[in-house]
Every structure is written in C-alpha cells, then in structure tokens.
Design a protein around this motif. Structure first.
Motif, PDB file in Angstrom:
ATOM      1  N   ALA A 171      -3.178  24.917 -34.727  1.00  0.00           N
ATOM      2  CA  ALA A 171      -4.536  23.606 -34.128  1.00  0.00           C
ATOM      3  C   ALA A 171      -6.148  24.187 -34.982  1.00  0.00           C
ATOM      4  O   ALA A 171      -6.089  22.838 -35.587  1.00  0.00           O
ATOM      5  N   TYR A 172      -5.394  25.366 -35.775  1.00  0.00           N
ATOM      6  CA  TYR A 172      -6.757  25.796 -36.033  1.00  0.00           C
ATOM      7  C   TYR A 172      -6.784  25.260 -38.050  1.00  0.00           C
ATOM      8  O   TYR A 172      -8.179  24.777 -37.780  1.00  0.00           O
ATOM      9  N   ASP A 173      -6.203  25.166 -37.763  1.00  0.00           N
ATOM     10  CA  ASP A 173      -5.930  24.485 -39.824  1.00  0.00           C
ATOM     11  C   ASP A 173      -6.309  23.264 -38.889  1.00  0.00           C
ATOM     12  O   ASP A 173      -7.421  22.032 -39.762  1.00  0.00           O
ATOM     13  N   THR A 174      -5.999  22.312 -38.270  1.00  0.00           N
ATOM     14  CA  THR A 174      -5.845  20.969 -37.640  1.00  0.00           C
ATOM     15  C   THR A 174      -7.139  20.282 -37.429  1.00  0.00           C
ATOM     16  O   THR A 174      -7.946  19.539 -37.809  1.00  0.00           O
ATOM     17  N   LEU A 175      -7.853  21.192 -36.456  1.00  0.00           N
ATOM     18  CA  LEU A 175      -9.276  21.467 -35.722  1.00  0.00           C
ATOM     19  C   LEU A 175     -10.438  21.401 -36.765  1.00  0.00           C
ATOM     20  O   LEU A 175     -11.485  20.893 -36.600  1.00  0.00           O
ATOM     21  N   ILE A 176     -10.561  22.195 -37.686  1.00  0.00           N
ATOM     22  CA  ILE A 176     -11.089  22.095 -38.163  1.00  0.00           C
ATOM     23  C   ILE A 176     -11.417  20.950 -39.703  1.00  0.00           C
ATOM     24  O   ILE A 176     -12.155  20.695 -40.266  1.00  0.00           O
ATOM     25  N   THR A 177     -10.775  20.120 -39.646  1.00  0.00           N
ATOM     26  CA  THR A 177     -10.511  18.737 -40.117  1.00  0.00           C
ATOM     27  C   THR A 177     -11.238  17.426 -39.318  1.00  0.00           C
ATOM     28  O   THR A 177     -11.513  16.433 -39.971  1.00  0.00           O
ATOM     29  N   MET A 178     -10.737  18.130 -38.570  1.00  0.00           N
ATOM     30  CA  MET A 178     -11.583  16.595 -37.756  1.00  0.00           C
ATOM     31  C   MET A 178     -12.282  16.629 -37.595  1.00  0.00           C
ATOM     32  O   MET A 178     -13.389  17.123 -36.993  1.00  0.00           O
ATOM     33  N   THR A 179     -12.857  15.030 -37.004  1.00  0.00           N
ATOM     34  CA  THR A 179     -14.559  14.711 -36.481  1.00  0.00           C
ATOM     35  C   THR A 179     -14.833  13.944 -35.795  1.00  0.00           C
ATOM     36  O   THR A 179     -15.892  13.667 -35.912  1.00  0.00           O
ATOM     37  N   SER A 180     -13.442  13.209 -35.086  1.00  0.00           N
ATOM     38  CA  SER A 180     -13.490  12.615 -33.660  1.00  0.00           C
ATOM     39  C   SER A 180     -14.161  13.631 -32.795  1.00  0.00           C
ATOM     40  O   SER A 180     -14.145  14.380 -32.350  1.00  0.00           O
ATOM     41  N   ASP A 181     -14.202  12.806 -31.538  1.00  0.00           N
ATOM     42  CA  ASP A 181     -15.028  13.352 -30.233  1.00  0.00           C
ATOM     43  C   ASP A 181     -13.593  14.043 -29.850  1.00  0.00           C
ATOM     44  O   ASP A 181     -12.368  13.689 -30.509  1.00  0.00           O
ATOM     45  N   MET A 182     -13.743  15.051 -29.231  1.00  0.00           N
ATOM     46  CA  MET A 182     -12.704  15.612 -28.610  1.00  0.00           C
ATOM     47  C   MET A 182     -12.362  15.333 -27.270  1.00  0.00           C
ATOM     48  O   MET A 182     -12.807  15.986 -26.280  1.00  0.00           O
ATOM     49  N   SER A 183     -11.624  14.033 -27.444  1.00  0.00           N
ATOM     50  CA  SER A 183     -11.825  13.710 -25.898  1.00  0.00           C
ATOM     51  C   SER A 183     -10.130  13.951 -25.189  1.00  0.00           C
ATOM     52  O   SER A 183      -9.710  14.577 -25.871  1.00  0.00           O
ATOM     53  N   GLU A 184      -9.949  13.721 -23.764  1.00  0.00           N
ATOM     54  CA  GLU A 184      -8.736  14.055 -23.472  1.00  0.00           C
ATOM     55  C   GLU A 184      -7.699  13.463 -24.543  1.00  0.00           C
ATOM     56  O   GLU A 184      -6.484  13.991 -24.265  1.00  0.00           O
ATOM     57  N   PRO A 185      -7.870  11.594 -24.203  1.00  0.00           N
ATOM     58  CA  PRO A 185      -6.996  11.110 -24.926  1.00  0.00           C
ATOM     59  C   PRO A 185      -6.406  12.312 -26.657  1.00  0.00           C
ATOM     60  O   PRO A 185      -4.923  12.001 -26.975  1.00  0.00           O
ATOM     61  N   VAL A 186      -7.925  12.482 -27.334  1.00  0.00           N
ATOM     62  CA  VAL A 186      -7.771  12.443 -28.443  1.00  0.00           C
ATOM     63  C   VAL A 186      -7.146  13.828 -28.387  1.00  0.00           C
ATOM     64  O   VAL A 186      -5.435  14.069 -29.343  1.00  0.00           O
ATOM     65  N   LEU A 187      -7.198  15.106 -27.831  1.00  0.00           N
ATOM     66  CA  LEU A 187      -6.459  16.428 -27.481  1.00  0.00           C
ATOM     67  C   LEU A 187      -4.946  16.488 -26.774  1.00  0.00           C
ATOM     68  O   LEU A 187      -4.220  16.992 -27.516  1.00  0.00           O
ATOM     69  N   ARG A 188      -4.331  14.866 -26.438  1.00  0.00           N
ATOM     70  CA  ARG A 188      -3.649  15.067 -25.823  1.00  0.00           C
ATOM     71  C   ARG A 188      -2.229  14.293 -26.838  1.00  0.00           C
ATOM     72  O   ARG A 188      -1.243  14.943 -27.709  1.00  0.00           O
ATOM     73  N   ARG A 189      -2.961  13.525 -27.855  1.00  0.00           N
ATOM     74  CA  ARG A 189      -2.445  13.419 -29.365  1.00  0.00           C
ATOM     75  C   ARG A 189      -2.523  13.811 -30.451  1.00  0.00           C
ATOM     76  O   ARG A 189      -1.290  14.341 -30.779  1.00  0.00           O
ATOM     77  N   LEU A 190      -2.997  15.269 -30.265  1.00  0.00           N
ATOM     78  CA  LEU A 190      -3.181  16.455 -31.292  1.00  0.00           C
ATOM     79  C   LEU A 190      -1.351  17.422 -30.374  1.00  0.00           C
ATOM     80  O   LEU A 190      -1.397  17.379 -31.745  1.00  0.00           O
ATOM     81  N   ALA A 191      -2.028  17.706 -29.588  1.00  0.00           N
ATOM     82  CA  ALA A 191      -1.322  18.831 -28.545  1.00  0.00           C
ATOM     83  C   ALA A 191       0.286  17.986 -28.911  1.00  0.00           C
ATOM     84  O   ALA A 191       1.122  18.566 -29.152  1.00  0.00           O
ATOM     85  N   ASP A 192       0.898  16.360 -28.755  1.00  0.00           N
ATOM     86  CA  ASP A 192       1.832  15.390 -29.184  1.00  0.00           C
ATOM     87  C   ASP A 192       2.522  15.975 -30.769  1.00  0.00           C
ATOM     88  O   ASP A 192       3.189  16.597 -31.282  1.00  0.00           O
ATOM     89  N   THR A 193       1.297  15.947 -31.404  1.00  0.00           N
ATOM     90  CA  THR A 193       1.334  16.031 -32.906  1.00  0.00           C
ATOM     91  C   THR A 193       2.183  17.308 -33.543  1.00  0.00           C
ATOM     92  O   THR A 193       2.913  17.373 -34.083  1.00  0.00           O
ATOM     93  N   LEU A 194       1.336  18.137 -32.216  1.00  0.00           N
ATOM     94  CA  LEU A 194       2.203  19.751 -33.517  1.00  0.00           C
ATOM     95  C   LEU A 194       2.881  19.837 -32.401  1.00  0.00           C
ATOM     96  O   LEU A 194       3.683  21.165 -32.338  1.00  0.00           O
ATOM     97  N   GLY A 195       3.535  19.129 -31.833  1.00  0.00           N
ATOM     98  CA  GLY A 195       4.690  19.480 -30.599  1.00  0.00           C
ATOM     99  C   GLY A 195       4.467  20.058 -29.681  1.00  0.00           C
ATOM    100  O   GLY A 195       5.784  20.768 -29.034  1.00  0.00           O
TER     101      GLY A 195
END
Length: 250
Positions: A162-186
C-alpha cells in the motif's frame, strides 16, 4: 540576506580589531561618524572581507543548528527508533537506521521514494523506519489512514504494498478509489475502510505529530540517518555519503 551581510560586516570589523581597542559607546557623535566612514571605506576597499565574514557567520550558525539537532535526537531517541508501532523495513538488524517522516502527497517524498529504496537495497545493512506524517491536507490524511488500516487488517507486507502504491497516486482519495486500491492489493475493502477511523490509527498519527513537533520538523521528507537529522530531500549520492560518514564515526 541583508541581515546576514550586516551582521557579517560587524563581525568583520570585530575580528579585525582587538576587543580593547576602542569603546564605541564612549565616542562622541563626530568620532562615531568618522569611525563609520572609516569602516565603510575599508569595506569598499576590501569587499572580500564581507564574504569571508559571511562564511564564518553561516558556519557558526550551521554548527549551532547541528548541535541543537543532536540534542533533539538524544532527547527523543526512544520515540524515534523504538516507538513500537512504526513500520520497519530493510534489514531489521542493520548497523545504520534511517527514519523517514513522509507524506504521500509530498512531491519530494515521491522523488525520494525510489532513491531510498535503492539505498536500502544496494546497501543491505540499513534498518528503515517509516513515520507517517500527513501534513498536506485531507488527501494526505486519508492516504495515511488507509495505509495504517491496511496494516491493522493484513499486516506488514500488505502495508508495504500500500505504501509503495500510495506514494505514486495523484487521484482524489474517494471511497471508490480506495476500494479499487484495496481490491488491487488483494484485500478486503470493507474491512480496510472500516478500520480507517480506528483509535489505534488516531493514536499513531497523534504521537508521530507530537514527535515531529519535539524535533522541530515542519516539512517532509525529513530523515534521521543514524545520528544526523536531515531536513528536506537529499539525492541518493548524498544519502550514501551520510551513511558512510555515520559508519566511519560509529
């Protein structure tokens, strides 16, 4: 800069005359005016003296700041290196510890991320500690809460991803974005989002902020490299030099 030059000019005059040579306060107005004219003429004839004095003044200032930082690190060593909650990577038994106060929305933290990773990977004997220090607004805070919630739910390896991914992200941290990120991380998105307001996360953020205040840190990235407090971004080669210096003096 003007204040520095003024102080340096005074320093130059002070260094060029014995302390007992004269007492300015005992001079008459005419004598003071003549003295000022002489000082001005001397500095105009010898401008290099000002720059020499500036170098001395800046060196003294840097030495005083370094001494102050040394004391801050000594006074707060336990909380810096052994707080019991900050994520630890690299070599946990390394002979040098590097601590980074970081913010996911900090451009210089992003710039430093790959260089810090290279330093740790190529060296092999560095213990790395991350201090989550969100100071750049709501998106920073949400990113930190998400990362820390991931760690509570899924452990250290998931946190590192999560740390390595979040440091590269520039999008808004909305709930849908966080859900997609969690899914991507399994990960279980519902479980992670549910833990973002956990009191433990609030405690960690508050304690890190208090530590930063004690260390007079008001920007990111800020590093503790062994016994040196490094305020701001430094490139990889400078990090390597600091680590080498710490080892040689250790």
């Amino acid at each position: 800069m003007i204040k520095t030059l003024t102080a340096a000019a005074a320093l130059a005059v002070g260094l060029s005359a014995p302390a007992s040579a004269f007492d300015v306060s005992a001079m008459s107005d005419a004598e003071r005016e003549a003295f000022r004219a002489e000082v001005r003429a001397y500095l105009l004839d010898n401008p290099e003296v000002i720059f020499e004095a500036v170098d001395v003044a800046e060196k003294r200032k840097a030495e005083a700041e370094a001494a102050g930082d040394d004391q801050l690190l000594t006074d707060n060593a336990t909380q810096i290196f052994e707080d019991g909650y900050s994520w630890v990577g690299g070599n946990p038994d390394g002979d040098i510890t590097v601590v980074e106060f970081m913010d996911y929305r900090c451009g210089y933290c992003r710039k430093a991320h790959d260089e810090v990773a290279e330093l740790i990977s190529s060296d092999g004997n560095i213990k790395f500690i991350v201090k989550e220090f969100p100071i750049l607004g709501e998106a920073s805070m949400i990113s930190t809460r998400f990362a820390l919630a991931v760690r509570l739910v899924a452990g250290d390896e998931a946190y590192k991803s999560a740390y390595d991914t979040l440091i590269t992200m520039t999008s808004d941290m909305s709930e849908p974005v966080l859900r997609r990120l969690a899914d991507t991380l399994g990960l279980d998105a519902d479980a992670v989002l549910a833990r973002m307001d956990d009191p433990e996360i609030e405690r960690q953020i508050s304690e890190t902020r208090a530590l930063a205040q004690n260390l007079k840190i008001n920007g990111t990235p800020t590093f503790v490299m062994g016994t040196e407090l490094v305020r701001g971004y430094v490139p990889l080669d400078t990090m390597e030099q600091i680590v080498a210096k710490e080892r040689s003096e250790g």
